[in-house]
Design a protein around this motif. Sequence first.
Motif: not given
Length: 178
Positions: A147-149, A151-156
């Motif tokens: 989930v963290n990865v 989220m980080a991908f989407i936000m980046s």
Amino acid sequence: MKIKNKNVGRKATAGLLAGVFGAFTVALASAVLLPFCAESSLVDRVYWTFAFTGWGTLGSVLDSVLGGLLQASVVDKRTGKVVEGEGGKKVLVHPHPRAGGATGYSSASASASGSVQQRKGEKGGIETVHESRKIESGRDLLDNNAVNVLMAFIMSVGAMGVAGWVWGVSVFDIAASV
């Protein structure tokens, strides 16, 4: 598991405030410590801090939404407490195969809820096993790390898209110049 509504609101507010504070801390540290362009001013650094804080807050909210949708919230039936996997990994809810072979659990379920199963006993008899955990909410698709990865991908990628839109730079223009 029933949680009083006032507790849910308090926890959500505390989590959101922690996300805002974390984003602001990183934004402020980067505005103070990172070199900016020579023509940038103090106002540019203030804008950067607000934009970074806002984007970090959105990331915190997105992480919560993705976790609520894609990650199982597992509750121990005996204590009523939420159980978390070590290191952000999934929590086992149903019996899984052991390294040496089968679990000994039959596929027959003794209750409609699936919380009681039959198991082959030591002497060949059948004994009843009650699972002590259940999925309270969410789907068991991803663990917390995934989930963290995500989220980080989407936000980046989203940040690159927003920056391109703000500065009028198209991804296709960048690709064509390479």
